[in-house]
Design a protein around this motif. Structure first.
Motif, short mmCIF file in Angstrom:
data_model
loop_
_atom_site.label_atom_id
_atom_site.label_comp_id
_atom_site.label_asym_id
_atom_site.label_seq_id
_atom_site.Cartn_x
_atom_site.Cartn_y
_atom_site.Cartn_z
N ASN A 113 70.18 -24.33 16.78
CA ASN A 113 69.35 -25.36 16.13
C ASN A 113 69.43 -25.17 14.63
N ILE A 114 70.19 -26.03 13.99
CA ILE A 114 70.43 -25.86 12.56
C ILE A 114 69.39 -26.60 11.71
N GLY A 115 68.57 -27.39 12.41
CA GLY A 115 67.48 -28.07 11.71
C GLY A 115 67.75 -29.56 11.59
N MET A 116 66.74 -30.35 12.01
CA MET A 116 66.92 -31.80 11.97
C MET A 116 65.79 -32.46 11.20
N ALA A 117 66.18 -33.46 10.41
CA ALA A 117 65.20 -34.16 9.58
C ALA A 117 64.16 -34.92 10.41
N VAL A 118 64.49 -35.31 11.66
CA VAL A 118 63.48 -36.00 12.48
C VAL A 118 62.26 -35.08 12.70
N CYS A 119 62.54 -33.77 12.78
CA CYS A 119 61.43 -32.81 12.99
C CYS A 119 60.61 -32.66 11.70
N ASP A 120 61.27 -32.77 10.56
CA ASP A 120 60.53 -32.72 9.28
C ASP A 120 59.66 -33.97 9.13
N MET A 121 60.25 -35.14 9.49
CA MET A 121 59.54 -36.41 9.26
C MET A 121 58.28 -36.52 10.12
N VAL A 122 58.36 -36.02 11.35
CA VAL A 122 57.19 -36.15 12.22
C VAL A 122 56.01 -35.35 11.64
N LEU A 123 56.31 -34.19 11.05
CA LEU A 123 55.23 -33.39 10.44
C LEU A 123 54.79 -34.02 9.12
N ALA A 124 55.76 -34.49 8.34
CA ALA A 124 55.43 -35.08 7.03
C ALA A 124 54.50 -36.29 7.20
N ARG A 125 54.79 -37.10 8.22
CA ARG A 125 53.97 -38.31 8.42
C ARG A 125 52.54 -37.91 8.84
N LYS A 126 52.44 -36.90 9.68
CA LYS A 126 51.11 -36.44 10.12
C LYS A 126 50.32 -35.88 8.92
N ILE A 127 51.02 -35.08 8.11
CA ILE A 127 50.36 -34.49 6.93
C ILE A 127 49.91 -35.61 5.98
N PHE A 128 50.78 -36.60 5.80
CA PHE A 128 50.46 -37.74 4.92
C PHE A 128 49.20 -38.46 5.43
N ASP A 129 49.15 -38.74 6.73
CA ASP A 129 48.00 -39.48 7.29
C ASP A 129 46.69 -38.72 7.04
N ILE A 130 46.75 -37.40 7.29
CA ILE A 130 45.52 -36.61 7.12
C ILE A 130 45.15 -36.53 5.64
N ALA A 131 46.16 -36.34 4.79
CA ALA A 131 45.91 -36.23 3.34
C ALA A 131 45.26 -37.52 2.81
N LEU A 132 45.75 -38.65 3.29
CA LEU A 132 45.22 -39.94 2.84
C LEU A 132 43.76 -40.10 3.26
N ARG A 133 43.53 -39.75 4.53
CA ARG A 133 42.18 -39.88 5.10
C ARG A 133 41.18 -38.95 4.41
N GLU A 134 41.66 -37.73 4.15
CA GLU A 134 40.73 -36.71 3.62
C GLU A 134 40.84 -36.54 2.10
N LYS A 135 41.57 -37.45 1.48
CA LYS A 135 41.74 -37.45 0.01
C LYS A 135 42.24 -36.11 -0.53
N VAL A 136 43.28 -35.62 0.13
CA VAL A 136 43.93 -34.37 -0.32
C VAL A 136 45.16 -34.78 -1.12
N GLY A 137 45.50 -34.01 -2.14
CA GLY A 137 46.72 -34.28 -2.91
C GLY A 137 46.43 -35.00 -4.21
N THR A 138 47.48 -35.18 -5.00
CA THR A 138 47.34 -35.82 -6.30
C THR A 138 48.01 -37.19 -6.25
N ILE A 139 47.24 -38.21 -6.62
CA ILE A 139 47.84 -39.55 -6.67
C ILE A 139 48.60 -39.68 -7.99
N LEU A 140 49.85 -40.02 -7.94
CA LEU A 140 50.67 -40.16 -9.14
C LEU A 140 51.15 -41.60 -9.27
N PRO A 141 51.25 -42.10 -10.52
CA PRO A 141 51.79 -43.46 -10.68
C PRO A 141 53.31 -43.47 -10.44
N LEU A 142 53.81 -44.58 -9.94
CA LEU A 142 55.27 -44.67 -9.75
C LEU A 142 55.92 -45.11 -11.05
#
Ligand SMILES: NC(=O)c1ccc[n+]([C@@H]2O[C@H](COP(=O)([O-])OP(=O)(O)OC[C@H]3O[C@@H](n4cnc5c(N)ncnc54)[C@H](O)[C@@H]3O)[C@@H](O)[C@H]2O)c1
Length: 340
Positions: free
Chosen positions: A311-340
């Protein structure tokens, strides 16, 4: 939930197109995902991969220094509405040259419908978690009744593997560990809480683990010239080998003669072969890890099969965790909002 409704939910908290969230390693880590939850999420990603419900090319890379590489790892996983890319670096000499970790990186998550970036996050913690989750899931599928597990390499991955394997191998009694650095073994023992009834043992040699363990796993370094540190003659019928460091640590002869050589991503292994990581040629691939997880292919069929799972590592496994972390961060106001 439809893609449109999912986007509406994100828009309630984030002005897509005008801003994005930045999450540090610590913020990802403190988001509160348990080992069990991570295994469940990664299992979904592997199963979707096995069913071919994904878009993910082989990871391309650049090699700025002799032993180093960067991999670009994009993926789209419709089931969890996640699209993005991990940019990961591997510098095996970082620790003794700069007192910095070997594996580092950033991950960009995008809005599926408009394509705009919605988050940038450190990917060190995500990599450290999703990799042992894959090994632990594969171990359960390929060698569920194993009582002994051997871990080569006691760094970031070794520590997490010892933690994760205890979640999926329910009959485990002994875990042997080995590292060229004594202090790495001591640090692992100090860092990981062992479940009742499971003993952790410092191995005296590479051979000792090969002789004593049914399931063997390696997370050391990835090199084009195999170290072949685990000699082929030490491997016996019935063992399961989980390699996180490609073709480096185990003698490539073992993968060639294994009854089943399973890989997480066929295309990534084919590309790595072209890049020179299999000097003696890529072994014949039986199937992908995700196909075993999705029950589309049979794993172990007899107690004397030698199975190698790379198992050399697959981005699908990274994305599933990233999306979960993003959802929780958004809900719980974790992280820094940056302008694009
Ligand atoms: N497959 C994947 O998805 C994936 C993901 C992350 C890391 N990795 C790979 O896993 C490996 C370990 O990553 P990490 O973040 O744990 O690195 P790390 O630097 O934290 O740990 C590596 C450990 O391996 C030990 N080691 C090195 N050579 C050895 C040898 N010959 N014998 C015994 N021990 C040896 C080192 O002393 C160190 O303790 C790297 O090769 C990395 O590229 C793979």
């Amino acid at each position: 939930m439809s893609f449109e409704n999912d986007r509406k939910e994100i828009l309630e908290r984030l002005k897509i197109g005008k801003e994005m969230i930045y999450l540090s390693k610590e913020q990802c880590e403190n988001i509160g995902l348990s080992t069990k939850e991570i295994i469940g999420l990664v299992e979904t990603a592997l199963s979707e991969h096995g069913k071919k419900n994904y878009d993910m090319p082989a990871k391309i890379g650049v090699h700025p220094q002799d032993k180093s590489f960067f991999h670009a790892m994009p993926a789209y996983l419709p089931k969890v509405k996640a699209v993005g890319m991990k940019w990961v670096g591997s510098y095996p000499d970082n620790e003794h040259e700069f007192a910095l970790p070997q594996i580092t990186g950033l991950l960009i998550l995008n809005d599926v419908l408009s394509g705009l970036p919605i988050a940038v996050m450190d990917s060190v913690w995500i990599t450290a978690m999703r990799t042992p989750a894959v090994s632990a899931i594969a171990a359960k599928k390929l060698h569920e009744n194993a009582k002994t597990f051997g871990m080569y390499g006691c760094g970031v991955q070794g520590i997490e593997h010892v933690r994760y394997i205890q979640e999926t191998l329910s009959e485990l009694e002994e875990i042997y560990i080995y590292d060229i650095k004594e202090e790495a073994m001591d640090n692992l023992i100090e860092s990981v809480e062992m479940k009742d009834g499971i003993k952790i043992i410092k191995g005296k040699s590479i051979k000792e683990l090969a002789e004593k363990c049914e399931v063997l796993c390696s997370a050391t370094v990835i090199l084009k010239d195999p170290l072949a540190a685990v000699k082929d003659e030490w491997i016996r019928p019935g063992q399961t080998i989980l390699a996180c460091d490609l073709n480096t640590f185990f003698d490539p002869k073992t993968s060639k003669r294994a009854d089943k050589y399973i890989v997480d991503s066929d295309t990534s292994h084919q590309l790595l072969d072209k890049q020179g990581y299999f000097p003696d040629g890529l072994p014949e691939i039986y199937c992908e890890t995700g196909e075993i997880v999705a029950n589309l292919k049979v794993g172990r069929e007899s107690s004397d099969e030698i199975i190698v799972c790379s198992n050399i590592g697959m981005a699908v496994c990274d994305m599933v965790l990233a999306r979960k972390i993003f959802d929780i961060a958004l809900r719980e106001k974790v992280g820094t909002i940056l302008p694009l």
